[in-house]
Motif scaffolding. Structure first.
Motif, short mmCIF file in Angstrom:
data_model
loop_
_atom_site.label_atom_id
_atom_site.label_comp_id
_atom_site.label_asym_id
_atom_site.label_seq_id
_atom_site.Cartn_x
_atom_site.Cartn_y
_atom_site.Cartn_z
N VAL A 350 1.35 7.60 -2.57
CA VAL A 350 2.45 7.70 -3.52
C VAL A 350 3.29 8.92 -3.20
O VAL A 350 2.77 10.05 -3.18
CB VAL A 350 1.92 7.77 -4.96
CG1 VAL A 350 3.07 7.97 -5.95
CG2 VAL A 350 1.15 6.51 -5.30
N ALA A 378 -2.50 5.53 -2.93
CA ALA A 378 -2.18 4.65 -4.06
C ALA A 378 -3.43 3.86 -4.46
O ALA A 378 -4.19 3.41 -3.62
CB ALA A 378 -1.05 3.70 -3.68
N ILE A 383 -2.87 2.96 -11.13
CA ILE A 383 -1.47 2.71 -11.51
C ILE A 383 -1.42 1.87 -12.78
O ILE A 383 -0.65 2.15 -13.71
CB ILE A 383 -0.71 2.02 -10.36
CG1 ILE A 383 -0.56 2.99 -9.18
CG2 ILE A 383 0.65 1.53 -10.83
CD1 ILE A 383 0.01 2.34 -7.93
N THR A 403 6.46 -0.66 -7.95
CA THR A 403 5.95 0.15 -6.82
C THR A 403 6.76 -0.17 -5.57
O THR A 403 6.25 -0.79 -4.63
CB THR A 403 4.46 -0.12 -6.58
OG1 THR A 403 4.27 -1.53 -6.39
CG2 THR A 403 3.63 0.34 -7.75
N VAL A 415 6.20 5.14 -7.47
CA VAL A 415 5.73 4.45 -8.67
C VAL A 415 6.72 4.76 -9.79
O VAL A 415 6.87 5.92 -10.19
CB VAL A 415 4.31 4.90 -9.07
CG1 VAL A 415 3.86 4.16 -10.33
CG2 VAL A 415 3.34 4.65 -7.92
#
Length: 780
Positions: A350, A378, A383, A403, A415
């Motif tokens: 990320v 990630a 998430i 994403t 994100v």
């Protein structure tokens, strides 16, 4: 282009070809004639020629086409006067008005909005071709609602100043109902068993709500896929739907559906393999495979296995992993070997976590809920968990996450959380009414997200038939960065118990306390409260013997310090109107030994939400509680008793009226047979929750059908103890009371409103029932 539009264009082109026999010329001026509403500048913008150009007769076709293409004109011709190009036009009429008659199923405003979207609205240029398209779209809309007897007539009336009035008359007709659904070729399963998988049906008692007896091509396609899945999940790997016929009766009122299928044979799994670049040790992936050798083949289990493997790889940063299930069918042995081919793709991390839409709430309030970190690999689960935590804050109407890949990279994503804030503060002053409290005069200022910091403050004044309350409170959910919470409350409450349907007595209570919350992990936390209470108890002329005896033994003024501890496991997906997850709470409370009164209370409350189908949720709740006195206090003080009945427990019974009753005062003879509450409590609820039908935005409204059960008791869940001096409970039948009913909950701009209509199933003589109940301002 239709013929009726093409003919004049061809004619004009032929005319143009003959009109320019004198050869080309240099355009010194352009003059436009015949304009009424359209400006000259608009025409010049669309002309492919300009002053100074050499005009050739061959260009006339290009000019005419360009102007016709605008849709503004129904006639165009070109003339030459010296070196001046003359453009003669006849504008199409404008739409002066649109009237729609006969529409009931679709509102006029909705229809006009749809017409405007395709260019048919008042003030626009009229084009008959667009009107034809509108009629086709209307037919499609009504056919999708099962109204095949639809008739649409359109009339265009000429008006002065080159305008028209459009009148659309609709005869909707009756909805065509599905009369019969036949499945041909099914030998292993009955029609009844297969049709249970269908959304479409021939109708039942709920069809007025579900509309499942109205034919829809889209619904039929979905049902055919459900039928295919039904067989594929039971090993019929070669199942086929050979044909589908849909016929309608001549009067267009009934529809018959015939589905021809070929079942084939049942196939078993002979072998299961994992191959490809596994990344994660096979020992961790193998338990995720839900299907194995000798099992009957199931596409559902195979698909779920693929998803579970992909999700596991997503936790390692391979969020774009692709897991394909490849079957190898052995027709001779009726077996299938399954290979899960794992293509993890690239491991991504990320780059940034961004928030959009939080105009008031500070970024740091959202960021501290994140379980996915920036610059880390990630993780799909982190998430999604971060999204759930934002939902659970209660500050937002909606939370979405995206994403996207970072442009120019193959191993980075951003994100992006998009939130829609809702009002988290409330300033209220007014007069209200409650079934339990009567007329209420109240004023309150509360803010759950003060200055966007996530902290909560409140000040409340409430003056009702039952209570006079002054309260001020403060709560900080993140006193430390680790999520330790703290707060305090100061309150004064004056209560008339008889007006709450209870025994006759009054209390004046001043309390002050602090609270502390310590998170143990993602879902569990410990809660502690330390509170000081000063209580003044007052008798009335109608006070019962229990009240008089308690005051004789203990006095009428008490100072006591309570310490409470609780464990909470909370996995709900939302703070308001959850649809999955659960909450389990265990708490104990006791007064410290040097207090004027010594007692303790303990309770367990379990609540769980189970998604059943789209928009349907089963909620199950149960609570068990018990209290007693210790040291010099022989029983739980009656003003600390548990209560049942009413909107918050067993609906259909008058609030607080279930359980033990008072005995008459031996001196006055008053105060007998009134609800006193009990030192133990048992309640439960099972409720099917669903949205309001036909309501486009139902996020703030929810309906339910429920079964409630519960009661309160003397001592350790005793239902009949007439000899107990402090708890008189005449024999009143069943151990618990039951009720069934329907409910509605609305998060209105003025507070939470809950309404129920319930029917008690085993009310005994002397029970007080109340079928219609509501509460306002309470959480749920």
């Amino acid at each position: 282009m239709k013929c009726h539009r093409l003919a004049p264009v061809i004619g004009l082109l032929l005319y143009a070809a003959s009109a320019w026999g004198r050869g080309s010329f240099t355009i010194e001026d352009i003059r436009v004639e015949g304009l009424q509403r359209i400006s000259v500048g608009t025409v010049f913008n669309y002309l492919p020629v300009k002053v100074g150009d050499q005009f050739d007769p061959k260009q006339s076709a290009e000019v005419i086409k360009a102007l016709f293409k605008t849709g503004f004109f129904k006639d165009v011709r070109l003339e030459q006067e010296g070196n001046t190009l003359v453009v003669v036009v006849e504008e199409r009429p404008s739409i002066a008005s649109i009237s729609i008659e006969g529409n009931k199923d679709i509102g006029t405003d909705d229809l006009k909005k749809a017409l405007k979207g395709v260019g048919l609205s008042e003030g626009k240029v009229f084009d008959r071709q667009i009107l034809d398209k509108v009629e086709q779209e209307l037919r499609r809309q009504y056919y999708s609602r099962g109204k095949y007897g639809l008739k649409i007539t359109s009339e265009v009336k000429d008006l002065p100043r080159n305008r028209v009035a459009i009148e659309i008359k609709i005869s909707e007709g009756r909805v065509a109902k599905i009369k019969q659904i036949n499945i041909v070729g099914n030998n292993k399963f009955s029609d009844k068993e297969l049709l249970q998988e269908f959304e479409l049906s021939t109708g039942n008692l709920l069809s007025f709500y579900t509309k499942d007896d109205q034919y829809s091509k889209q619904k039929l396609s979905a049902d055919l896929e459900r039928l295919r899945s039904f067989y594929l999940d039971r090993g019929y790997i070669n199942f086929q739907i050979e044909s589908t016929q849909v016929s309608i009766t001549p009067d267009k009122k009934e529809i018959y559906i015939t589905i021809n299928v070929k079942e084939g044979d049942v196939y078993k799994v002979s072998d299961v393999k994992l191959t490809g670049k596994l990344i994660v040790p096979p020992a961790e992936l193998t338990p995720l495979v839900q299907i194995g050798p000798e099992d009957i083949f199931s596409r559902k289990l195979a698909t779920e296995s693929s998803k579970a493997i992909a999700d596991r790889l997503g936790d390692e940063g391979y969020i774009f992993a692709n897991v394909n299930m490849v079957p190898d069918i052995n027709e001779a042995q009726k077996t299938v070997a399954i290979t899960f081919f794992v293509d993890p793709g690239k491991q991504v991390y990320v780059r940034r976590i961004n928030f959009h839409g939080n105009t008031k709430t500070r970024d740091e309030v959202l960021r501290r809920e994140m379980r996915q970190m920036e610059a880390a690999w990630a993780s799909s689960s982190k998430i999604e968990r971060s999204k759930t935590r934002l939902d659970r804050l209660g500050y937002f109407q909606e939370v979405n996450v995206e994403t996207p890949a970072v442009p120019g990279t193959t191993d980075q994503i951003d994100v992006n959380y998009n939130v829609v804030e809702k009002p988290s503060g409330n300033i209220m002053a007014g007069v209200g009414y409650s079934q339990v409290q009567g007329i209420i005069i109240n004023a309150s200022v509360s803010q759950d997200n003060v200055f966007g910091t996530g902290k909560r403050i409140n000040f409340t004044f409430n003056n009702s038939y039952v209570n006079t309350i002054y309260r001020i409170g403060y709560f900080n959910p993140y006193t430390t960065l680790d999520g330790v919470s703290s707060g305090f409350d100061l309150a004064y409450r004056k209560t008339n118990a008889q007006n709450m349907n209870l025994a006759s007595y009054n209390t004046d209570v001043f309390s002050a306390g602090g609270n502390l919350g310590i998170p143990l992990n993602e879902f569990d936390s410990l809660r502690f409260n330390l509170d000081y209470n000063h209580t003044k108890l007052k008798q009335t002329v109608n006070s019962s013997q229990e009240v008089a005896d308690f005051i004789t033994r203990n006095g009428d003024k008490f100072n006591y310090l309570t310490l409470a501890a609780g464990w909470v496991h909370d996995s709900l997906n939302r703070a308001i109107f959850p649809t999955e997850g659960g909450a389990q709470r265990f708490s104990v409370l006791g007064t410290l030994p040097f207090s004027d009164l010594n007692f303790y209370k303990a309770s367990i409350k379990l609540q769980q939400y189970f998604p059943l189908a789209k928009d349907f949720t089963l909620m199950v709740m149960g609570e068990v509680a018990y209290g007693d006195g210790y040291k010099g206090t022989s029983t739980l003080p009656f003003f600390e008793n548990y209560f049942a009945g009413g909107p918050q427990s067993v609906r259909g019974f008058l609030a607080n009226t279930l359980g033990p009753r008072t005995r008459p005062n031996q001196v006055t003879g008053n105060g007998g047979d009134l609800p006193l509450g009990g030192s133990s409590k048992l309640v439960g609820t099972a409720e099917i929750l669903f949205p309001v039908p036909f309501l486009h935005d139902s996020k703030s409204v929810r309906l339910g059908g429920f079964v409630d059960v519960g009661n309160v008791y003397c001592g350790a869940f005793k239902t009949a103890s007439p000899d107990t001096p402090d708890c008189f409970y005449p024999s009143r039948g069943s151990f618990v009371r039951y009720s069934v009913g329907i409910s509605a909950r609305w998060l209105s701009p003025f507070g939470a409103l809950s309404v129920s209509i319930a029917e008690p199933l085993n009310a005994e003589k002397g029970d007080k029932t109340q079928p219609f109940q509501f509460s306002f301002g309470s959480g749920f």
